[in-house]
Every structure is written in C-alpha cells, then in structure tokens.
Design an enzyme around this catalytic site. Structure first.
Site, PDB file in Angstrom:
ATOM      1  N   HIS A   1       0.821  -1.226   0.000  1.00  0.00           N
ATOM      2  CA  HIS A   1       0.000   0.000   0.000  1.00  0.00           C
ATOM      3  C   HIS A   1       0.856   1.278   0.000  1.00  0.00           C
ATOM      4  O   HIS A   1       0.479   2.290   0.610  1.00  0.00           O
ATOM      5  CB  HIS A   1      -0.972  -0.029   1.190  1.00  0.00           C
ATOM      6  CG  HIS A   1      -0.311  -0.041   2.539  1.00  0.00           C
ATOM      7  ND1 HIS A   1      -0.766  -0.822   3.588  1.00  0.00           N
ATOM      8  CD2 HIS A   1       0.773   0.617   3.029  1.00  0.00           C
ATOM      9  CE1 HIS A   1       0.004  -0.609   4.649  1.00  0.00           C
ATOM     10  NE2 HIS A   1       0.941   0.260   4.332  1.00  0.00           N
TER      11      HIS A   1
ATOM     12  N   HIS B   1      -2.054   4.690   9.652  1.00  0.00           N
ATOM     13  CA  HIS B   1      -0.731   5.311   9.849  1.00  0.00           C
ATOM     14  C   HIS B   1      -0.832   6.698  10.459  1.00  0.00           C
ATOM     15  O   HIS B   1      -0.010   7.561  10.190  1.00  0.00           O
ATOM     16  CB  HIS B   1       0.002   5.428   8.518  1.00  0.00           C
ATOM     17  CG  HIS B   1       0.242   4.145   7.790  1.00  0.00           C
ATOM     18  ND1 HIS B   1      -0.756   3.389   7.236  1.00  0.00           N
ATOM     19  CD2 HIS B   1       1.393   3.482   7.526  1.00  0.00           C
ATOM     20  CE1 HIS B   1      -0.236   2.324   6.643  1.00  0.00           C
ATOM     21  NE2 HIS B   1       1.055   2.351   6.809  1.00  0.00           N
TER      22      HIS B   1
ATOM     23  N   HIS C   1      10.165  -3.704   4.361  1.00  0.00           N
ATOM     24  CA  HIS C   1      10.559  -2.300   4.223  1.00  0.00           C
ATOM     25  C   HIS C   1      10.824  -1.671   5.583  1.00  0.00           C
ATOM     26  O   HIS C   1      10.269  -2.082   6.588  1.00  0.00           O
ATOM     27  CB  HIS C   1       9.550  -1.466   3.426  1.00  0.00           C
ATOM     28  CG  HIS C   1       8.162  -1.294   3.975  1.00  0.00           C
ATOM     29  ND1 HIS C   1       7.324  -2.349   4.267  1.00  0.00           N
ATOM     30  CD2 HIS C   1       7.433  -0.170   4.243  1.00  0.00           C
ATOM     31  CE1 HIS C   1       6.155  -1.878   4.686  1.00  0.00           C
ATOM     32  NE2 HIS C   1       6.204  -0.554   4.697  1.00  0.00           N
TER      33      HIS C   1
ATOM     34  N   GLU D   1       3.991  -5.072   8.697  1.00  0.00           N
ATOM     35  CA  GLU D   1       2.699  -5.054   7.989  1.00  0.00           C
ATOM     36  C   GLU D   1       2.391  -6.392   7.327  1.00  0.00           C
ATOM     37  O   GLU D   1       1.247  -6.655   6.946  1.00  0.00           O
ATOM     38  CB  GLU D   1       2.699  -3.948   6.933  1.00  0.00           C
ATOM     39  CG  GLU D   1       2.712  -2.554   7.547  1.00  0.00           C
ATOM     40  CD  GLU D   1       2.820  -1.444   6.520  1.00  0.00           C
ATOM     41  OE1 GLU D   1       2.695  -0.279   6.910  1.00  0.00           O
ATOM     42  OE2 GLU D   1       3.051  -1.732   5.320  1.00  0.00           O
TER      43      GLU D   1
HETATM   44  C1  DHB Z   1       5.976   3.504   2.215  1.00  0.00           C
HETATM   45  C2  DHB Z   1       5.504   2.238   2.590  1.00  0.00           C
HETATM   46  C3  DHB Z   1       4.425   2.105   3.478  1.00  0.00           C
HETATM   47  O1  DHB Z   1       3.942   0.927   3.924  1.00  0.00           O
HETATM   48  C4  DHB Z   1       3.782   3.230   3.975  1.00  0.00           C
HETATM   49  O2  DHB Z   1       2.699   3.040   4.767  1.00  0.00           O
HETATM   50  C5  DHB Z   1       4.257   4.493   3.633  1.00  0.00           C
HETATM   51  C6  DHB Z   1       5.355   4.622   2.750  1.00  0.00           C
HETATM   52  C7  DHB Z   1       7.105   3.671   1.238  1.00  0.00           C
HETATM   53  O3  DHB Z   1       7.787   2.688   0.891  1.00  0.00           O
HETATM   54  O4  DHB Z   1       7.311   4.799   0.778  1.00  0.00           O
HETATM   55 FE    FE Z   2       2.440   1.155   5.521  1.00  0.00          FE
END
Ligand code: DHB
Ligand code: FE
Length: 291
Positions: A14, A61, A195, A242
């Site tokens: 997302h 978030h 990530h 996540e």
């Molecule tokens: C990014 C990834 C995410 O899960 C999020 O909520 C906000 C930003 C990203 O990789 O930029």
């Molecule tokens: Fe996220």
C-alpha cells in the site's frame, strides 16, 4: 440458511507513491509497469469471484488513530468511510459504503471469541485501505463492494504478534462462515512486504524472506506464527511488520486454499511490493485450477 461464501483473499502492498502514479497515469512507465502488470489477473479473478463485500485487514498510519490512542485491533462499524489528505499528495477517493450488519456480526463473534476489539462507528480510512481498493477496482466512480475495515496496530510497540494476528484472522473466518447472509466475501490484507522507512536500516529489503513468507502463507501459515514480532522487524524491517495483515487475511480462509496469482517487485519507493490472490473453496467444492 443462506450462508455467506468466503471467495478468497487478495494481499498487496500500500505504498503511497502508488496513489500518485494512478493520479498521473504512470502505470506504463518503466518504473511502474512491473508493479501494475501484476493486477490484470487479479481483475480477471474478481470478475468471476464477484464479491459483494470486502473485509480489509490493514494498519492506520496516523489518519484515524494517532500514538496517543492506538487500539491493537479496531473494527469499523460505520455506514460509510471516507479518507482525507494524509500529506502524501494523493487525491482523496469516493467514500466507501460500509456494512454495519456484518460489522456488528463480526464484532459480536470476535468478542465472544475473546478478542476485545475497539468498535468504530466513525472511522477515517487511510492509504493502506484506499490504495489497494483503487488497485483492485480502478477507474474511479462508485465502489462495487461494501467494506468492513479491520485496523491492526503495526505502528507503535508493543504490536500484536504474528500468531495473534493469524488467530484474529481465523476468528474472522469463523464469523464469516456463521454469517446468515448470501453475500460473497473477499478478504483483503494490505502492507509489506519487507521495508523500513527510517533509522539506520532505512531502505532495508529482504527478498528471500519475503518470498519464503509468500510461499508459507499459501501452504503453511502456522510456520510464520512461530516468528516473534521482533523476528519480523529483524527479517523484514520495522515497517515489514505489515506482513501480519497478510497473515490475518490468510487466517480468514476457512476452506481449501489455492494460489491463483502472485507478483513480487522491488522496489516501489522504499518497499518490496507483493501481491497474491488465494482462492478459498469450502471442503467438497470442485478443485480450483492453479495459475
Ligand atoms: C511507504 C511504505 C508504506 O507501507 C507506507 O505506509 C508508507 C510509505 C514507502 O515505501 O514509501
Ligand atoms: Fe504502511
């Protein structure tokens, strides 16, 4: 009785930049193509699965919940859900119709099952819900499904464990199986895969771990419940937690599960993006053909 049918799950990332790519029509640009090319098979599957309702596991978030008040698990029970500007520069979308009767059925069933959830009769939904919806049903206009959002805390520790998130999904699956309604339900899980957005490991991605998780979610989800939350942080990055939304969505599939489609692409923004469609068939139904 007219019981509900759980048609399957769709899990995907997302990343907010996806919203800007959609707004600017960049789907065919070299940077975006390998990501957006994952979706036509999902659209084809949705056209035959014909869901009426989407139950969406995701994490807020900071749009609806902030660090001062952050429920571990929150279930939306609103007639309508809207999003709002989160500061990412992505346009807001059409409001989503809720399904309060299903929301309350799920809430009653979860509480009876000893999941003490927060119930939200008003709830803003952020990019973690709106972007996957826009990817699954592109083109704008009215959404073809009603939604029940289920927000999980993947932001502020202590987070619920992978086991707890999987068990929550299983409890939602039991609730859906007991729902006396002819509706067809698709379960979504959004976020991940690996990530990390800040700190010393910003930009961290772990392809072998992501691919292992995608396989395990199909065939052996219990394997992932043996990881602690900190194991997931170590292996997938601070925001890789996540992944637990994928585990919750998988937990809600109560029948025989077949992988219909998956895609994995690194990176979009700072994230390894994953996409997977699992078909759910109640025992005794004819076998699905795997892609
Ligand atoms: C990014 C990834 C995410 O899960 C999020 O909520 C906000 C930003 C990203 O990789 O930029
Ligand atoms: Fe996220």
């Amino acid at each position: 009785m007219n019981m509900a049918t759980i048609v399957g799950s769709i899990t995907c990332s997302h990343v907010p930049a996806i919203g800007r790519a959609i707004a600017k029509n960049l789907q065919r640009e070299p940077y975006w193509k390998p990501f957006f090319d994952g979706f036509p098979p999902v659209h084809a599957w949705l056209a035959q699965a014909k869901p009426d309702v989407a139950v969406v596991f995701y994490n807020d978030h900071g749009l609806n919940f902030f660090l001062d008040k952050l429920p571990t698990f929150a279930v939306g029970a609103a007639p309508e859900y809207r999003n709002a500007d989160e500061g990412w520069g992505i346009p807001t979308v059409e409001p989503f119709a809720g399904d309060p009767a299903l929301s309350w059925h799920i809430i009653e069933s979860l509480v009876a099952d000893e999941f003490d959830v927060t119930t939200c009769q008003e709830m803003l939904v952020d990019h973690a819900l709106t972007l996957p919806m826009a990817l699954l049903w592109p083109g704008g206009g009215e959404w073809p499904v009603r939604i029940v959002p289920i927000a999980m805390n993947h932001v502020q520790h202590p987070l619920p464990s992978p086991r707890r998130c999987y068990r929550l999904g299983q409890a939602v699956g039991r609730a859906l199986d007991a729902w006396d309604d002819r509706a067809r339900v698709v379960v979504l899980g959004t976020g991940g895969l690996s990530h990390q957005l800040d700190g010393e490991r910003a930009g961290f991605i772990n392809r072998p771990f992501d691919l292992m998780c995608m396989d395990a979610i199909v065939a052996d989800p219990e394997k992932l419940t043996r990881y602690s939350t900190l194991d997931i942080v170590r292996e997938a990055g601070a925001q890789g937690t996540e992944l637990m939304a994928w585990l919750a969505a998988r937990g809600a599939l109560t029948g025989r599960v077949t992988r219909i489609h998956s895609n994995y692409h690194v990176p979009i923004s700072n994230t390894a993006t994953g996409l997977m469609v699992l078909q759910n068939e109640p025992p005794g139904a004819p076998q699905a053909r795997a892609a």
